[in-house]
Design a protein around this motif. Structure first.
Motif, PDB file in Angstrom:
ATOM      1  N   PHE A 133       0.893  -1.143  -0.132  1.00 38.34           N
ATOM      2  CA  PHE A 133      -0.042  -0.128   0.083  1.00 38.34           C
ATOM      3  C   PHE A 133       0.938   1.038   0.129  1.00 38.34           C
ATOM      4  N   PHE A 134       1.990   1.286   0.843  1.00 37.29           N
ATOM      5  CA  PHE A 134       2.485   2.531   0.882  1.00 37.29           C
ATOM      6  C   PHE A 134       3.944   2.594   0.618  1.00 37.29           C
ATOM      7  N   VAL A 135       4.426   1.460  -0.203  1.00 31.61           N
ATOM      8  CA  VAL A 135       5.701   1.829  -0.880  1.00 31.61           C
ATOM      9  C   VAL A 135       5.560   1.705  -2.283  1.00 31.61           C
ATOM     10  N   VAL A 136       5.093   0.239  -2.616  1.00 25.48           N
ATOM     11  CA  VAL A 136       4.933  -0.011  -3.893  1.00 25.48           C
ATOM     12  C   VAL A 136       4.032   0.638  -4.844  1.00 25.48           C
ATOM     13  N   LEU A 137       2.815   0.768  -4.208  1.00 22.00           N
ATOM     14  CA  LEU A 137       1.631   1.703  -5.079  1.00 22.00           C
ATOM     15  C   LEU A 137       2.371   2.894  -5.399  1.00 22.00           C
ATOM     16  N   PRO A 138       2.672   3.617  -4.458  1.00 19.36           N
ATOM     17  CA  PRO A 138       3.273   4.997  -4.528  1.00 19.36           C
ATOM     18  C   PRO A 138       4.229   4.958  -5.480  1.00 19.36           C
ATOM     19  N   VAL A 139       5.339   4.042  -5.505  1.00 11.53           N
ATOM     20  CA  VAL A 139       6.619   4.177  -6.329  1.00 11.53           C
ATOM     21  C   VAL A 139       6.047   3.683  -7.622  1.00 11.53           C
ATOM     22  N   GLN A 140       5.268   3.042  -8.040  1.00  7.68           N
ATOM     23  CA  GLN A 140       4.886   2.505  -9.478  1.00  7.68           C
ATOM     24  C   GLN A 140       4.274   3.815  -9.868  1.00  7.68           C
TER      25      GLN A 140
END
Length: 309
Positions: free
Chosen positions: A100-107
């Motif tokens: 939720f808070f690393v992979v999604l924003p980075v993408q």
């Protein structure tokens, strides 16, 4: 944008106005319990379409950044709905937090900065390897394979696949890139609408009652053909010729159908009717974007490999 886009937008608003008028008349005339419930559901869907068109159209008019932020929010909501219904264990919590808070924003940052090379492989390579590695640190091996698969599926469907829709903004095809996104959304969503309408009007033969009880063979054929026709007529929004638009809209419709079908199968496995209740008459965000999950990556790569300048 273009004058043709303005005509398309006016046509969509006109159709919504006509649908609202028809819904109002049907509501006044409906008397039987079954027909009243059907009309109420129809009007709820129409009201939601007004809001969805306004939000999506507003983001398109505000520019690329607004579109990326909108889809990042939609991915977050879809991922949340996925995990609201999907069973998890304490050993999954760190992987879910990172999702939720690393992979999604980075993408979506990679998308917003037009870093295609890393955008294309970040989730299917790096997240695919790192998240299960992190999950092993909790020491919970109970159903580890199934739990890891759920984490990967959730990310691939709700973040990676959906992010390919706004990723169309990074493509240079000689036409405004936002129109490619508009084209995709129109064809996918109209396919769903037409399948619903044709199914209600002529539907007799259930396609797959175990997976999607409401889908009929007549609805699929009539809805798919209607959406392909619209996609062909809207070729001026794209760099495609009419024949190419017909072929590509066929890919979009077929992929969109299987996107919805696969997500329906997952819902049935989880004993759920809808992914959520955020959108009146439609269910959750993922119920509205299920067709996008399969259609957008295929459409993106077809355009990127064959039509970019």
């Amino acid at each position: 944008m273009t004058s043709f886009f303005s005509i398309v937008l006016a046509a969509i608003l006109g159709l919504l106005a006509v649908a609202s008028a028809i819904g109002f008349i049907l509501q006044r005339r409906a008397t039987e319990v079954g027909s009243v419930a059907t009309v109420q559901n129809l009007n709820a869907r129409i009201r939601s379409w007004w809001i969805m068109v306004a939000v999506f159209g507003g983001a398109i008019l505000l520019g690329d950044t607004a579109v990326v932020i909108l889809f990042a929010f939609l991915s977050f909501m879809a991922l949340r709905e996925f995990w609201t219904l999907t069973p998890s264990r304490r050993g999954d919590h760190l992987a879910l937090f990172l999702s939720f808070f690393v992979v999604l924003p980075v993408q979506y940052v990679l998308l917003g900065t037009l870093w295609y090379g890393l955008f294309a492989i970040f989730i299917p390579v790096y997240a695919f390897l790192i998240l299960p590695a992190v999950a092993t640190l909790t020491g919970d091996v109970n159903e580890f394979l199934a739990r890891t698969a759920r984490v990967q599926w959730g990310l691939m469907l709700t973040v990676y696949s959906i992010s390919h829709a706004p990723a169309l903004l990074m493509l240079q095809t000689g036409t405004p890139s936002a129109l490619l996104l508009v084209y995709l959304v129109i064809v996918v969503q109209l396919s769903d609408v037409f399948q619903y309408v044709w199914g209600k009007l002529l539907g007799k033969h259930r396609f797959s009652p175990n997976i999607s009880p409401s889908k009929t063979l007549e609805g699929l054929i009539g809805g798919g053909a209607s959406a392909i026709l619209v996609g062909t007529l809207l070729y001026r929004l794209t760099p495609f010729s009419p024949l190419q638009a017909a072929a590509i809209s066929t890919v979009i419709v077929v992929a969109g159908f299987f996107g919805g079908f696969v997500l329906s199968a997952i819902k049935r496995d989880l004993n759920a009717k809808d992914w959520g209740y955020v959108i009146e008459g439609h269910g959750g965000v993922l119920d509205r974007l299920d067709s996008i999950t399969f259609a957008s990556p295929l459409f993106f790569h077809i355009v990127r490999y064959w039509f970019t300048t």
